[in-house]
Design a protein around this motif. Structure first.
Motif, PDB file in Angstrom:
ATOM      1  N   PRO A 182       0.817  -1.192   0.075  1.00 17.13           N
ATOM      2  CA  PRO A 182      -0.196  -0.023   0.014  1.00 17.13           C
ATOM      3  C   PRO A 182       0.786   1.171   0.022  1.00 17.13           C
ATOM      4  O   PRO A 182       1.792   1.291   0.591  1.00 17.13           O
ATOM      5  CB  PRO A 182      -0.830  -0.233   1.523  1.00 17.13           C
ATOM      6  N   GLY A 183       0.354   2.120  -0.869  1.00 19.73           N
ATOM      7  CA  GLY A 183       1.074   3.582  -0.844  1.00 19.73           C
ATOM      8  C   GLY A 183       1.026   4.217  -1.913  1.00 19.73           C
ATOM      9  O   GLY A 183       0.202   3.765  -2.932  1.00 19.73           O
ATOM     10  N   ARG A 207       3.413   7.697 -14.780  1.00 21.02           N
ATOM     11  CA  ARG A 207       2.264   8.183 -14.060  1.00 21.02           C
ATOM     12  C   ARG A 207       2.303   7.694 -12.646  1.00 21.02           C
ATOM     13  O   ARG A 207       3.053   6.897 -12.519  1.00 21.02           O
ATOM     14  CB  ARG A 207       1.119   7.809 -14.724  1.00 21.02           C
ATOM     15  N   THR A 208       1.556   8.301 -11.892  1.00 21.18           N
ATOM     16  CA  THR A 208       1.224   7.833 -10.399  1.00 21.18           C
ATOM     17  C   THR A 208       0.221   6.886 -10.233  1.00 21.18           C
ATOM     18  O   THR A 208      -0.863   6.971 -10.551  1.00 21.18           O
ATOM     19  CB  THR A 208       1.371   8.867  -9.263  1.00 21.18           C
ATOM     20  N   VAL A 209       0.134   5.876  -9.355  1.00 21.02           N
ATOM     21  CA  VAL A 209      -0.783   5.259  -8.843  1.00 21.02           C
ATOM     22  C   VAL A 209      -1.010   5.142  -7.452  1.00 21.02           C
ATOM     23  O   VAL A 209      -0.015   5.213  -6.859  1.00 21.02           O
ATOM     24  CB  VAL A 209      -0.808   3.713  -9.564  1.00 21.02           C
ATOM     25  N   THR A 210      -2.271   4.837  -6.964  1.00 23.59           N
ATOM     26  CA  THR A 210      -2.524   4.483  -5.445  1.00 23.59           C
ATOM     27  C   THR A 210      -2.681   3.295  -5.336  1.00 23.59           C
ATOM     28  O   THR A 210      -3.564   2.546  -5.873  1.00 23.59           O
ATOM     29  CB  THR A 210      -3.517   5.582  -5.085  1.00 23.59           C
ATOM     30  N   VAL A 211      -2.060   2.591  -4.227  1.00 19.79           N
ATOM     31  CA  VAL A 211      -2.179   1.339  -3.773  1.00 19.79           C
ATOM     32  C   VAL A 211      -2.894   1.326  -2.456  1.00 19.79           C
ATOM     33  O   VAL A 211      -2.277   1.891  -1.327  1.00 19.79           O
ATOM     34  CB  VAL A 211      -0.972   0.336  -3.906  1.00 19.79           C
ATOM     35  N   GLU A 214      -3.941  -0.937   4.313  1.00 19.62           N
ATOM     36  CA  GLU A 214      -3.234  -0.593   5.859  1.00 19.62           C
ATOM     37  C   GLU A 214      -1.706  -0.256   5.446  1.00 19.62           C
ATOM     38  O   GLU A 214      -1.106  -0.927   4.938  1.00 19.62           O
ATOM     39  CB  GLU A 214      -3.469  -1.738   6.800  1.00 19.62           C
ATOM     40  N   GLY A 215      -1.380   0.908   6.159  1.00 18.74           N
ATOM     41  CA  GLY A 215      -0.071   1.236   5.903  1.00 18.74           C
ATOM     42  C   GLY A 215       0.334   2.102   4.736  1.00 18.74           C
ATOM     43  O   GLY A 215       1.435   2.314   4.450  1.00 18.74           O
ATOM     44  N   ALA A 216      -0.909   2.541   4.180  1.00 21.67           N
ATOM     45  CA  ALA A 216      -0.560   3.357   2.986  1.00 21.67           C
ATOM     46  C   ALA A 216       0.218   4.535   3.061  1.00 21.67           C
ATOM     47  O   ALA A 216       0.902   5.021   2.316  1.00 21.67           O
ATOM     48  CB  ALA A 216      -1.940   3.648   2.141  1.00 21.67           C
ATOM     49  N   ALA A 217      -0.013   5.054   4.248  1.00 20.97           N
ATOM     50  CA  ALA A 217       0.893   6.442   4.451  1.00 20.97           C
ATOM     51  C   ALA A 217       1.939   6.122   5.122  1.00 20.97           C
ATOM     52  O   ALA A 217       2.818   7.212   5.185  1.00 20.97           O
ATOM     53  CB  ALA A 217      -0.180   7.139   5.328  1.00 20.97           C
ATOM     54  N   ALA A 218       2.286   4.908   5.613  1.00 25.14           N
ATOM     55  CA  ALA A 218       3.693   4.581   6.322  1.00 25.14           C
ATOM     56  C   ALA A 218       4.834   4.986   5.079  1.00 25.14           C
ATOM     57  O   ALA A 218       4.692   4.636   3.811  1.00 25.14           O
ATOM     58  CB  ALA A 218       3.827   3.463   6.651  1.00 25.14           C
TER      59      ALA A 218
END
Length: 336
Positions: A182-183, A207-211, A214-218
């Protein structure tokens, strides 16, 4: 960050040409030249050169639009040489989705959307490269045995993947990504159009992608600069000091249990593949090989003629192959 491995079933300014030629003549080892360009390989972990500036990268409305790297080199181009010595243009720092009329356009894959991907499971990322006429490009030149090189890196420079996607007849590429943490991730396509107005010029778009998960912001801290890294029992040592925007020399040595490694196998027409990402903005740099392999084994020392445009920490990913196994070592290099 712990290095991983994958199993296979793999130009300096005008003023530096004379010096580089002498260096090549004096060395029996293949010389690699660093460039802001791209080429690729398939690995789940895991950066030629005359310079000129063409201004900022073409802007886009999406979040993957151009952003300057530290040191303000958003529009910095490099040109390089392939193994045969032919000139090849390289473009930008990889932080734009569009450049020179060419655009990286993502579509939904087997899971997720064009801007999101699932966590913890393999996923296919599908995309097209459209040309100045708005149509998908289907003619690509071969660069280091591949027509497309694809990279993925998390914002904190972890989880590096280096792939060779496949293209359908309609110009749609499919990149089979291994499971992502995640992140926020940036995905880079490195290619050279083989027709149209951009024929022969290397481009790196992203390009950017979001996964989500839990822990995406870590975020992990980029490891401190060090001269060595270990992977699969091998030790990689990097010697040399670089100054931003200036040509310099790096020497990479591969050893195992204290003994020099001399059985490096050819991989993508070279004995090592090196990719770099700038800490903070993820600016992309590809260290392009100068000269083809001899057909036999290589090592233990690989000299590089290097130039990185921005000061700060660069995360390097060195890939090399022995016994049919691809190894990837990661270390941080400080550029003054």
């Amino acid at each position: 960050m712990q290095a991983q491995s994958h199993h296979r079933t793999p130009a300096a300014p005008h003023r530096a040409r004379t010096r580089r030629g002498a260096f090549l003549a004096a060395s029996a080892t293949a010389v690699l030249a660093l460039a802001l360009a791209g080429c690729g390989s398939a690995a789940s972990f895991s950066g030629h050169h005359h310079t000129h500036t063409d201004g900022a990268a073409h802007g886009t409305a999406d979040p993957s639009a151009a952003a300057p790297s530290a040191g303000g080199h958003a529009g910095h181009d490099m040109a390089g040489h392939d193994a045969a010595g032919a000139g090849r243009a390289a473009a930008g720092n990889g932080l734009a989705a569009e450049r020179g009329g060419y655009r990286l356009t993502a579509t939904a894959g087997t899971a997720g959307t064009a801007d999101t991907l699932p966590a913890g499971t393999p996923a296919e990322y599908r995309f097209t490269i459209t040309g100045p006429d708005g149509k998908p490009v289907t003619a690509f030149a071969v660069d280091q045995t591949k027509r497309m090189h694809f990279y993925a890196i998390r914002t904190d420079l972890t989880g590096f993947q280096h792939l060779h996607p496949e293209m359908a007849t309609d110009g749609t590429w499919t990149a089979p990504l291994a499971a992502l943490a995640p992140g926020s991730w940036r995905l880079y396509a490195s290619f050279t159009p083989d027709s149209g107005p951009g024929a022969g010029g290397g481009l790196v778009l992203s390009r950017t992608v979001t996964v989500a998960g839990e822990g995406a912001a870590a975020s992990e801290v980029v490891p401190a600069a060090t001269g060595t890294a270990t992977v699969d029992g091998y030790t990689v040592a990097v010697e040399g000091a670089l100054k931003a925007g200036s040509a310099g020399a790096l020497k990479v040595t591969v050893s195992r249990d204290g003994a020099p490694v001399t059985d490096l196998q050819p991989y993508l027409d070279t004995y090592a593949h090196l990719t770099a990402f700038h800490a903070g903005d993820q600016a992309f740099a590809h260290l392009h090989p100068q000269g083809a392999t001899t057909g036999g084994d290589g090592g233990p020392t690989l000299p590089f003629h290097a130039e990185l445009p921005a000061a700060g920490d660069w995360r390097l990913f060195l890939q090399f192959q022995t016994g049919g196994t691809l190894h990837t070592a990661a270390l941080t290099l400080r550029v003054a």
